[in-house]
Design an enzyme around this catalytic site. Structure first.
Site, PDB file in Angstrom:
ATOM      1  N   GLN A  18       1.848 -28.050  32.080  1.00  0.00           N
ATOM      2  CA  GLN A  18       0.541 -27.508  32.451  1.00  0.00           C
ATOM      3  C   GLN A  18      -0.560 -28.186  31.640  1.00  0.00           C
ATOM      4  O   GLN A  18      -1.634 -28.492  32.161  1.00  0.00           O
ATOM      5  CB  GLN A  18       0.482 -26.003  32.215  1.00  0.00           C
ATOM      6  CG  GLN A  18      -0.899 -25.413  32.500  1.00  0.00           C
ATOM      7  CD  GLN A  18      -0.996 -23.937  32.170  1.00  0.00           C
ATOM      8  OE1 GLN A  18      -1.078 -23.112  33.064  1.00  0.00           O
ATOM      9  NE2 GLN A  18      -0.986 -23.586  30.888  1.00  0.00           N
ATOM     10  N   ASP A  48      13.126 -35.641  35.486  1.00  0.00           N
ATOM     11  CA  ASP A  48      12.401 -34.365  35.406  1.00  0.00           C
ATOM     12  C   ASP A  48      12.587 -33.567  36.695  1.00  0.00           C
ATOM     13  O   ASP A  48      12.157 -33.996  37.766  1.00  0.00           O
ATOM     14  CB  ASP A  48      10.911 -34.641  35.161  1.00  0.00           C
ATOM     15  CG  ASP A  48      10.137 -33.417  34.728  1.00  0.00           C
ATOM     16  OD1 ASP A  48      10.567 -32.281  35.029  1.00  0.00           O
ATOM     17  OD2 ASP A  48       9.071 -33.596  34.095  1.00  0.00           O
TER      18      ASP A  48
END
Length: 322
Positions: free
Chosen positions: A186, A275
């Protein structure tokens, strides 16, 4: 090499799947006008935590919709006549907070002012004023998705990041031409949004940024963990996907890939090709739209985790502003 996404050569050409709203630019100009009209009511008080070579403060400002937003503020103690110095903005991961004071001190020792923001309504001290129609069970991505597009919570959080950059640039000790930003997940997404909405940010180092290419995440069956709320939205509120296109178009307003072309600062970005939290293709969707000077550091065998050497590389990158 094992793959969880596209081969690297395809990633380097990938342009994203999620739709961009037709009025995207007007939307963000309207949002910035709202932010600029806010009286920040800035307060700065000494923190209970202090060190000999820097001053630590609790900083609060008022963001859009009246929320009080908190940031840790660390100012280095420099010799008289040292002049203005650089600043670094730090943004945290989803659901977290600005972290310990000690994580700011290496930059303070180098002569940087550091400001680290708590995202509203997450793990820190910032306020979420709420007040939207629709689901608020969990998940900030979908907060406001069933209301007017100006009610999207990440709209407000992106504006908080940009507003903090402006506050940093107006601090008396800071050189406004040498303000940088960084964060992971984030925090990486907020780094991109901050530099897009406040294009005077000179350098940015986003690490595997979140909040990009939502439809791609869903189609990869990776709407879990950080993106779980997207799947949850369909299961609870649109089980036959009657409004799927409209839903993803609404999220397009808060998709950092479409803010990326606004960035003017120099970019150093890191991606792990394994990822599965923020898939590489979603990160490249944003990176490939950046028109400013940029470099991508690729970690083929790493996922959403610590990336060896990148913190040191980022610090050298930021010190070069000096």
């Amino acid at each position: 090499m094992p793959l969880v996404d596209m081969p690297l050569e395809e990633l380097q050409a990938y342009e994203g799947r999620s739709p961009k709203p037709a009025d995207f630019d007007a939307y963000w100009e309207r949002a910035l006008d709202e932010m600029r009209a806010v009286d920040p009511q800035l307060t700065i008080e000494p923190s209970s935590f202090q060190v000999p070579y820097a001053e630590c403060y609790d900083l609060y400002f008022t963001g859009v919709r009246g929320a009080r937003v908190y940031a840790k503020y660390v100012k280095p103690k420099l010799p008289a006549g040292a002049g203005k110095h650089p600043a670094l903005l730090q943004f945290h991961g989803y659901s977290g907070h600005s972290g310990d004071w000690t994580s700011k001190l290496a930059y303070a020792a180098l002569g940087f002012t550091v400001l680290a923001m708590d995202c509203r309504g997450q793990g820190g001290l910032s306020e979420d004023t709420g007040g939207v129609k629709g689901n608020t069970l969990h998940g900030h991505i979908i907060r406001g998705a069933d209301d007017h597009e100006d009610q999207l919570l990440f709209r407000h959080i992106f504006l908080d990041a940009a507003q903090l950059a402006g506050i940093a640039m107006n601090l008396p000790e800071v050189d406004p031409a040498r303000v940088a930003a960084t964060g992971a997940s984030q925090g990486g997404g907020l780094t991109l949004a901050c530099a897009a909405l406040e294009p005077r940010v000179a350098r940015l180092a986003p690490i595997y940024p979140f909040l990009s290419d939502y439809r791609r995440v869903y189609e990869m069956d990776l709407a879990k963990n950080a993106y779980e709320e997207i799947r949850d939205y369909f299961r609870r509120f649109d089980p036959t996907h009657r409004r799927e296109d409209a839903f993803f178009e609404r999220l397009g307003y808060i998709d950092v890939q479409y803010l990326a072309p606004r960035i003017r600062g120099e970019v150093l970005m890191a991606v792990g090709l394994m990822d599965t939290i923020t898939p590489p293709s979603t990160q490249f969707a944003a990176y490939n739209k950046i028109v400013a000077d940029k470099r991508m550091v690729v970690y083929p065998d790493f996922g959403h985790e610590g990336l060896p050497g990148f913190d040191d590389r980022s610090m050298a990158f930021f010190q070069a502003m000096r």
